[in-house]
Design a protein around this motif. Structure first.
Motif, PDB file in Angstrom:
ATOM      1  N   LEU A  11       0.830  -1.212   0.000  1.00 26.46           N
ATOM      2  CA  LEU A  11       0.000   0.000   0.000  1.00 26.46           C
ATOM      3  C   LEU A  11       0.861   1.257   0.000  1.00 26.46           C
ATOM      4  O   LEU A  11       0.525   2.247  -0.666  1.00 26.46           O
ATOM      5  N   THR A  12       1.970   1.222   0.736  1.00 26.89           N
ATOM      6  CA  THR A  12       2.886   2.366   0.753  1.00 26.89           C
ATOM      7  C   THR A  12       3.437   2.644  -0.630  1.00 26.89           C
ATOM      8  O   THR A  12       3.462   3.789  -1.100  1.00 26.89           O
ATOM      9  N   TRP A  13       3.889   1.582  -1.298  1.00 27.80           N
ATOM     10  CA  TRP A  13       4.413   1.752  -2.656  1.00 27.80           C
ATOM     11  C   TRP A  13       3.325   2.248  -3.609  1.00 27.80           C
ATOM     12  O   TRP A  13       3.589   3.101  -4.476  1.00 27.80           O
ATOM     13  N   LEU A  14       2.112   1.746  -3.461  1.00 31.53           N
ATOM     14  CA  LEU A  14       1.013   2.176  -4.326  1.00 31.53           C
ATOM     15  C   LEU A  14       0.766   3.674  -4.181  1.00 31.53           C
ATOM     16  O   LEU A  14       0.623   4.391  -5.185  1.00 31.53           O
ATOM     17  N   VAL A  15       0.722   4.152  -2.937  1.00 31.08           N
ATOM     18  CA  VAL A  15       0.496   5.579  -2.696  1.00 31.08           C
ATOM     19  C   VAL A  15       1.624   6.409  -3.302  1.00 31.08           C
ATOM     20  O   VAL A  15       1.387   7.460  -3.930  1.00 31.08           O
ATOM     21  N   LEU A  16       2.864   5.957  -3.139  1.00 34.77           N
ATOM     22  CA  LEU A  16       4.006   6.703  -3.669  1.00 34.77           C
ATOM     23  C   LEU A  16       3.976   6.741  -5.202  1.00 34.77           C
ATOM     24  O   LEU A  16       4.277   7.780  -5.807  1.00 34.77           O
ATOM     25  N   ILE A  17       3.628   5.633  -5.825  1.00 29.84           N
ATOM     26  CA  ILE A  17       3.625   5.565  -7.284  1.00 29.84           C
ATOM     27  C   ILE A  17       2.562   6.496  -7.880  1.00 29.84           C
ATOM     28  O   ILE A  17       2.803   7.178  -8.888  1.00 29.84           O
ATOM     29  N   ILE A  18       1.388   6.546  -7.253  1.00 31.21           N
ATOM     30  CA  ILE A  18       0.305   7.357  -7.824  1.00 31.21           C
ATOM     31  C   ILE A  18       0.316   8.804  -7.343  1.00 31.21           C
ATOM     32  O   ILE A  18      -0.465   9.611  -7.834  1.00 31.21           O
ATOM     33  N   SER A  19       1.194   9.140  -6.389  1.00 31.54           N
ATOM     34  CA  SER A  19       1.203  10.501  -5.839  1.00 31.54           C
ATOM     35  C   SER A  19       1.390  11.604  -6.881  1.00 31.54           C
ATOM     36  O   SER A  19       0.832  12.706  -6.727  1.00 31.54           O
ATOM     37  N   PRO A  20       2.147  11.407  -7.979  1.00 29.09           N
ATOM     38  CA  PRO A  20       2.280  12.485  -8.970  1.00 29.09           C
ATOM     39  C   PRO A  20       1.073  12.625  -9.908  1.00 29.09           C
ATOM     40  O   PRO A  20       0.993  13.614 -10.661  1.00 29.09           O
ATOM     41  N   PHE A  21       0.146  11.669  -9.903  1.00 29.57           N
ATOM     42  CA  PHE A  21      -0.892  11.626 -10.931  1.00 29.57           C
ATOM     43  C   PHE A  21      -1.804  12.852 -10.969  1.00 29.57           C
ATOM     44  O   PHE A  21      -2.184  13.289 -12.059  1.00 29.57           O
ATOM     45  N   PRO A  22      -2.227  13.431  -9.827  1.00 35.33           N
ATOM     46  CA  PRO A  22      -3.055  14.638  -9.931  1.00 35.33           C
ATOM     47  C   PRO A  22      -2.383  15.752 -10.734  1.00 35.33           C
ATOM     48  O   PRO A  22      -3.034  16.396 -11.582  1.00 35.33           O
ATOM     49  N   LEU A  23      -1.087  15.970 -10.510  1.00 31.83           N
ATOM     50  CA  LEU A  23      -0.362  16.999 -11.273  1.00 31.83           C
ATOM     51  C   LEU A  23      -0.248  16.617 -12.741  1.00 31.83           C
ATOM     52  O   LEU A  23      -0.386  17.475 -13.632  1.00 31.83           O
ATOM     53  N   ILE A  24       0.001  15.343 -13.005  1.00 34.92           N
ATOM     54  CA  ILE A  24       0.131  14.887 -14.393  1.00 34.92           C
ATOM     55  C   ILE A  24      -1.188  15.067 -15.145  1.00 34.92           C
ATOM     56  O   ILE A  24      -1.206  15.525 -16.310  1.00 34.92           O
ATOM     57  N   ILE A  25      -2.295  14.735 -14.502  1.00 40.07           N
ATOM     58  CA  ILE A  25      -3.605  14.879 -15.152  1.00 40.07           C
ATOM     59  C   ILE A  25      -3.895  16.336 -15.469  1.00 40.07           C
ATOM     60  O   ILE A  25      -4.341  16.681 -16.578  1.00 40.07           O
ATOM     61  N   ILE A  26      -3.631  17.221 -14.514  1.00 40.06           N
ATOM     62  CA  ILE A  26      -3.858  18.663 -14.745  1.00 40.06           C
ATOM     63  C   ILE A  26      -2.990  19.165 -15.888  1.00 40.06           C
ATOM     64  O   ILE A  26      -3.449  19.929 -16.754  1.00 40.06           O
ATOM     65  N   LEU A  27      -1.734  18.739 -15.908  1.00 40.35           N
ATOM     66  CA  LEU A  27      -0.806  19.196 -16.944  1.00 40.35           C
ATOM     67  C   LEU A  27      -1.236  18.712 -18.320  1.00 40.35           C
ATOM     68  O   LEU A  27      -1.266  19.490 -19.295  1.00 40.35           O
ATOM     69  N   ASN A  28      -1.583  17.435 -18.446  1.00 42.08           N
ATOM     70  CA  ASN A  28      -1.922  16.884 -19.762  1.00 42.08           C
ATOM     71  C   ASN A  28      -3.257  17.392 -20.297  1.00 42.08           C
ATOM     72  O   ASN A  28      -3.463  17.431 -21.515  1.00 42.08           O
ATOM     73  N   ARG A  29      -4.154  17.778 -19.399  1.00 41.17           N
ATOM     74  CA  ARG A  29      -5.422  18.330 -19.842  1.00 41.17           C
ATOM     75  C   ARG A  29      -5.286  19.791 -20.278  1.00 41.17           C
ATOM     76  O   ARG A  29      -6.048  20.253 -21.141  1.00 41.17           O
ATOM     77  N   GLY A  30      -4.348  20.507 -19.723  1.00 40.69           N
ATOM     78  CA  GLY A  30      -4.259  21.937 -20.004  1.00 40.69           C
ATOM     79  C   GLY A  30      -3.170  22.347 -20.960  1.00 40.69           C
ATOM     80  O   GLY A  30      -3.114  23.518 -21.374  1.00 40.69           O
ATOM     81  N   LEU A  31      -2.259  21.415 -21.294  1.00 42.46           N
ATOM     82  CA  LEU A  31      -1.133  21.760 -22.157  1.00 42.46           C
ATOM     83  C   LEU A  31      -1.235  21.002 -23.471  1.00 42.46           C
ATOM     84  O   LEU A  31      -1.358  19.778 -23.500  1.00 42.46           O
ATOM     85  N   ILE A  32      -1.191  21.731 -24.575  1.00 39.70           N
ATOM     86  CA  ILE A  32      -1.277  21.128 -25.902  1.00 39.70           C
ATOM     87  C   ILE A  32       0.139  20.936 -26.432  1.00 39.70           C
ATOM     88  O   ILE A  32       0.889  21.900 -26.612  1.00 39.70           O
ATOM     89  N   ASP A  33       0.537  19.693 -26.687  1.00 42.62           N
ATOM     90  CA  ASP A  33       1.870  19.390 -27.209  1.00 42.62           C
ATOM     91  C   ASP A  33       1.857  17.965 -27.738  1.00 42.62           C
ATOM     92  O   ASP A  33       0.858  17.244 -27.620  1.00 42.62           O
TER      93      ASP A  33
END
Length: 428
Positions: A11-33
């Motif tokens: 569970l610790t590893w799972l939380v660490l692995i997914i911790s960047p995802f909120p930022l990644i989702i915001i970035l990919n939705r708002g940046l066209i490239d």
């Protein structure tokens, strides 16, 4: 490793692995490239968030350590650092910018993190030094003559410089300013990490205790017994655990936290805790000079040994290596007469009158004791370990990391399953 610990570790590893995802989702939705460029940016985000997670883990969350153990936390800390550097390296070589400040802040942070990882591998982990004797000797020499404990800790804190550089790096990229919510979320990640670290550093957390030095006695040329009296009479501690100690207002010794294993049993004196300290490093050599009455701050207690012994219904072998016997003596004193215990100990301190008295008392209380100055060979172990212990006993091993690895290999060859061997190496 127990099933519950494996679950918490996963569970610790799972939380660490997914911790960047909120930022990644915001970035990919708002940046066209292009997908390639977006992946490069995503990897930069991953590296940054994982470095923030590393800082959070450096606060040693008590609730987490009590589930997975300090060694597992250190191992995650080191592995996540390597993974973050790999992500940052791919980001560096697959992204491009014409702005000098963007390039310079990113490059300096990357080079600095390479240095910090190499430094941690040598001085703060056992990945190499526990297995390569000559490298370990080099480490010991450098620590004694060039870099003391306090300098090592300050070098490790350069991770905050890395965080600051990347924070600037992100805030000077013009394109990220138009991505809705990205910089705000980025700043929330950063701010919460810094606030939590400061909260821990100021010792506001509940797992800090206050005590004063009651006795500080030499047990020989290289051993010291330090006894602390808790200021709170209701304070309690765990047999076989360890604390991080910070000596306050003691001349000539750093206030930096340093780990020491408990050597006393709470069933004997619940408001006094003793530590048997091997005076080897630059920090521990100064322990003998700490005067009675010195104020001490304790962070802890940590450790899983007490819980394992308390809950065990099987025979238990407590295998001590040199000065690593201290927490095992604590456990033996606490559970003598209550559990089927066998203390096996090898080390130059065995013939010390102080230890001889302790071993005699343990034998009188029903603890089986085998102790000798020289290491136990496989032939010796066959003679001292009974067939019932070989089949059913769980083993707790304490000592230097390199010697623990050696003993584990010997016991495995004798027939002990891996899940019956437990240790708490304080290296990654």
């Amino acid at each position: 490793m127990k099933k519950s610990r494996r679950i918490y570790l996963a569970l610790t590893w799972l939380v660490l692995i997914i911790s960047p995802f909120p930022l990644i989702i915001i970035l990919n939705r708002g940046l066209i490239d292009t997908p390639g460029h977006l992946l490069a940016y995503d990897l930069g985000v991953v590296a940054y968030v994982w470095w923030l997670m590393i800082i959070l883990m450096s606060t040693r969350p008590h609730w987490l350590i009590q589930q997975i153990g300090m060694p597992a936390l250190y191992a995650i800390h080191g592995a996540l650092g390597v993974m973050a550097l790999i992500a940052a390296t791919i980001h560096r070589f697959t992204s491009f910018s014409m702005f000098p400040l963007i390039k310079q802040t990113g490059n300096i942070a990357w080079y600095l993190e390479i240095f910090l990882l190499a430094y941690a591998v040598l001085f703060l982990s056992g990945w190499l030094v526990d297995r390569l004797r000559n490298l370990n000797r080099l480490k010991v020499w450098i620590e004694r003559h060039l870099l003391n404990h306090q300098v090592t800790m300050w070098i490790h804190r350069l991770n905050f410089v890395v965080i600051a550089l990347i924070w600037v790096h992100v805030h000077v990229i013009p394109r990220l300013g138009v991505v809705p919510g990205f910089r705000l979320t980025f700043d929330i990640y950063t701010g919460l990490t810094v606030i939590f670290y400061c909260w821990w550093k100021l010792k506001i957390g509940r797992y800090h205790s206050a005590a004063k030095v009651k006795n500080n006695v030499s047990l020989g040329p290289s051993m010291q017994e330090l006894t602390l009296q808790f200021e709170n009479n209701n304070e309690s501690y765990q047999a076989g655990g360890f604390y991080f100690l910070s000596f306050r207002n003691a001349k000539g010794i750093s206030k930096e936290l340093h780990p020491f294993s408990v050597a006393s049993a709470p069933r004997n004196k619940p408001n006094e805790v003793s530590f048997m300290i091997h005076r080897l490093g630059d920090f521990t050599q100064k322990i003998a000079n700490v005067p009675v009455g010195t104020e001490v701050k304790l962070e802890g207690p940590f450790g899983l040994f007490n819980r394992e012994v308390k809950n065990s219904q099987d025979p238990l072998i407590l295998y001590g290596l040199g000065s690593g016997v201290a927490p095992l003596i604590s456990l033996a004193q606490q559970y003598a007469g209550l559990k089927q215990l066998h203390l096996i100990w090898s080390g130059p301190q065995v013939n010390n009158p102080y230890y001889q008295k302790i071993l005699t008392d343990l034998r009188k209380k029903g603890v089986k004791v085998d102790a000798q100055v020289h290491r136990f060979t496989p032939k010796d172990l066959i003679q001292v370990i009974s067939s019932n212990e070989l089949k059913n006993a769980n083993v707790i091993i304490v000592g230097s990391a390199a010697r623990i690895l050696y003993v584990r290999r010997k016991l495995r060859k004798l027939g002990f399953e891996k899940n019956r061997l437990m240790d708490e190496r304080m290296t990654m």
